[in-house]
Design an enzyme around this catalytic site. Structure first.
Site, PDB file in Angstrom:
ATOM      1  N   LYS A 141      86.543   2.834  28.418  1.00 55.22           N
ATOM      2  CA  LYS A 141      85.517   3.878  28.750  1.00 55.22           C
ATOM      3  C   LYS A 141      87.084   4.391  29.735  1.00 55.22           C
ATOM      4  O   LYS A 141      86.771   5.429  29.885  1.00 55.22           O
ATOM      5  CB  LYS A 141      84.248   3.611  29.720  1.00 55.22           C
ATOM      6  CG  LYS A 141      83.130   1.998  28.516  1.00 55.22           C
ATOM      7  CD  LYS A 141      83.559   3.793  27.708  1.00 55.22           C
ATOM      8  CE  LYS A 141      81.647   3.082  26.320  1.00 55.22           C
ATOM      9  NZ  LYS A 141      81.443   4.020  25.293  1.00 55.22           N
ATOM     10  N   GLY A 149      69.793   4.014  19.741  1.00 56.03           N
ATOM     11  CA  GLY A 149      70.608   4.098  21.309  1.00 56.03           C
ATOM     12  C   GLY A 149      70.524   5.859  21.422  1.00 56.03           C
ATOM     13  O   GLY A 149      70.349   6.741  20.898  1.00 56.03           O
ATOM     14  N   ILE A 150      71.344   5.796  21.982  1.00 54.95           N
ATOM     15  CA  ILE A 150      72.190   7.036  22.663  1.00 54.95           C
ATOM     16  C   ILE A 150      72.604   7.877  21.466  1.00 54.95           C
ATOM     17  O   ILE A 150      72.272   9.114  21.433  1.00 54.95           O
ATOM     18  CB  ILE A 150      73.289   7.181  24.004  1.00 54.95           C
ATOM     19  CG1 ILE A 150      72.357   6.414  25.267  1.00 54.95           C
ATOM     20  CG2 ILE A 150      74.162   8.219  23.687  1.00 54.95           C
ATOM     21  CD1 ILE A 150      74.062   6.473  26.314  1.00 54.95           C
ATOM     22  N   TYR A 158      85.705  -3.596  29.294  1.00 56.29           N
ATOM     23  CA  TYR A 158      84.599  -2.294  28.806  1.00 56.29           C
ATOM     24  C   TYR A 158      85.243  -1.197  29.668  1.00 56.29           C
ATOM     25  O   TYR A 158      85.634  -0.570  28.945  1.00 56.29           O
ATOM     26  CB  TYR A 158      83.397  -3.368  28.980  1.00 56.29           C
ATOM     27  CG  TYR A 158      81.987  -2.131  28.363  1.00 56.29           C
ATOM     28  CD1 TYR A 158      82.412  -1.501  27.422  1.00 56.29           C
ATOM     29  CD2 TYR A 158      81.819  -0.978  30.179  1.00 56.29           C
ATOM     30  CE1 TYR A 158      80.853  -0.344  27.124  1.00 56.29           C
ATOM     31  CE2 TYR A 158      80.565  -0.262  29.539  1.00 56.29           C
ATOM     32  CZ  TYR A 158      80.056   0.193  28.638  1.00 56.29           C
ATOM     33  OH  TYR A 158      79.563   1.664  28.384  1.00 56.29           O
ATOM     34  N   ARG A 167      78.016   0.713  11.056  1.00 55.17           N
ATOM     35  CA  ARG A 167      78.674  -0.577  10.683  1.00 55.17           C
ATOM     36  C   ARG A 167      77.741  -1.108   9.548  1.00 55.17           C
ATOM     37  O   ARG A 167      77.592  -1.566   8.865  1.00 55.17           O
ATOM     38  CB  ARG A 167      79.089  -1.381  11.669  1.00 55.17           C
ATOM     39  CG  ARG A 167      80.241  -0.204  11.824  1.00 55.17           C
ATOM     40  CD  ARG A 167      81.085  -1.613  12.387  1.00 55.17           C
ATOM     41  NE  ARG A 167      81.026  -2.343  13.425  1.00 55.17           N
ATOM     42  CZ  ARG A 167      80.722  -3.355  14.743  1.00 55.17           C
ATOM     43  NH1 ARG A 167      82.126  -4.010  14.258  1.00 55.17           N
ATOM     44  NH2 ARG A 167      80.227  -2.869  15.963  1.00 55.17           N
ATOM     45  N   ASN A 218      80.847   8.157  19.930  1.00 55.21           N
ATOM     46  CA  ASN A 218      79.741   7.386  20.231  1.00 55.21           C
ATOM     47  C   ASN A 218      79.496   6.010  20.774  1.00 55.21           C
ATOM     48  O   ASN A 218      79.513   5.514  21.266  1.00 55.21           O
ATOM     49  CB  ASN A 218      78.010   8.093  20.276  1.00 55.21           C
ATOM     50  CG  ASN A 218      77.066   6.549  21.054  1.00 55.21           C
ATOM     51  OD1 ASN A 218      76.306   6.966  22.317  1.00 55.21           O
ATOM     52  ND2 ASN A 218      76.638   6.566  19.480  1.00 55.21           N
ATOM     53  N   ASP A 235      83.606   1.993   9.930  1.00 53.57           N
ATOM     54  CA  ASP A 235      84.338   1.044  11.230  1.00 53.57           C
ATOM     55  C   ASP A 235      85.382   2.141  12.038  1.00 53.57           C
ATOM     56  O   ASP A 235      86.334   2.700  11.524  1.00 53.57           O
ATOM     57  CB  ASP A 235      84.734  -0.062  10.621  1.00 53.57           C
ATOM     58  CG  ASP A 235      85.237  -0.906  11.623  1.00 53.57           C
ATOM     59  OD1 ASP A 235      85.816  -0.279  12.990  1.00 53.57           O
ATOM     60  OD2 ASP A 235      85.437  -2.567  11.344  1.00 53.57           O
TER      61      ASP A 235
END
Length: 248
Positions: free
Chosen positions: A158, A18-19, A154, A39, A90, A63
């Site tokens: 954030k 991903g990012i 979430y 991980r 990230n 982790d």
């Protein structure tokens, strides 16, 4: 091949997909040496081998919620390359996608451990072990607004990352450490962390401009924050959301 990050060593957590993978790819293209962590060991080794054609890169299993893993990653990075200049926090998970009323303490804690506590440990390590450099925390537009139910844990993690960033930036300035700390806030980006249900809900919302970003769109902003071009930028946030906030 550029040289905006030449002679810099970067750790990118969650850098195996991903990012994170897009950030690692862009860093390599700009001359950085990159340590990617995650991980999934088999995937991490494969990604490191794939990207090794573009520059110097290694994978380390981690982790981010574990202090011992952080210590090992940082010690290995310093022992292997001699210095550490960039941290990209990230790594993250999306959570259970449940209403707060239906979220168990274990589900809440898992999100906090990885998305927020992991970032805290990383920031602390960088402030103590970097001589100078840049910390970039990947937050989310959902750390600024919460346009729908089901993302409570979430969004809270954030939002915590957003203010952790600002607190760390202020402390670095006040204690005379030449380390910049900034955050990026992606909107809807096509990655595995965003479930199909969330994508559908966001795109159907009147509050959101229905444009799905690419991981590379986020990586370019992170590269700017990692480079010396952002020497006067700290405690700031860059929103990369296709107009989501502007459209509210």
């Amino acid at each position: 091949m550029g040289n905006r990050l030449a002679n810099k060593v970067a750790i990118v957590t969650g850098g195996i997909s991903g990012i994170g993978k897009a950030i690692a790819t862009d860093f390599l293209a700009e001359g950085a040496t990159v340590v990617i962590t995650g991980r999934r060991e088999k995937v991490g080794q494969q990604v490191a081998e794939e990207l090794s054609q573009q520059g110097e890169i290694i994978y380390l299993k981690q982790d981010v919620s574990r202090e011992a893993d952080w210590e090992k990653v940082v010690e290995t990075t310093l022992a292997t390359f001699g210095h550490w200049d960039i941290l990209v926090n990230n790594a993250g998970i999306g959570g259970a996608n449940k209403l707060i009323a239906d979220t168990s303490l274990a589900e809440w804690q898992q999100v906090m451990d990885i998305n927020l506590t992991g970032n805290f440990i990383g920031v602390r390590e960088a402030l103590n072990k970097m001589t100078s450099g840049s910390i970039i925390n990947v937050s989310s537009v959902l750390g600024i607004i919460t346009p729908m139910p089901g993302v409570g844990s979430y969004a809270a993690s954030k939002a915590g990352t957003r203010l952790l960033t600002k607190a760390a930036a202020v402390e670095a300035v006040k204690t005379g450490k030449p380390i910049r700390v900034n955050s990026v806030h992606p909107g809807l980006v096509s990655t595995d962390i965003v479930s199909d249900d969330i994508k559908t809900a966001l795109q159907a919302s009147d509050d959101v401009i229905p444009a799905i970003g690419k991981p590379a769109d986020i990586a370019k902003a992170v590269t700017y924050l990692a480079s010396d071009e952002s020497a006067y930028t700290t405690g700031s946030e860059i929103v990369l959301d296709g107009g989501t906030l502007a459209g509210r």
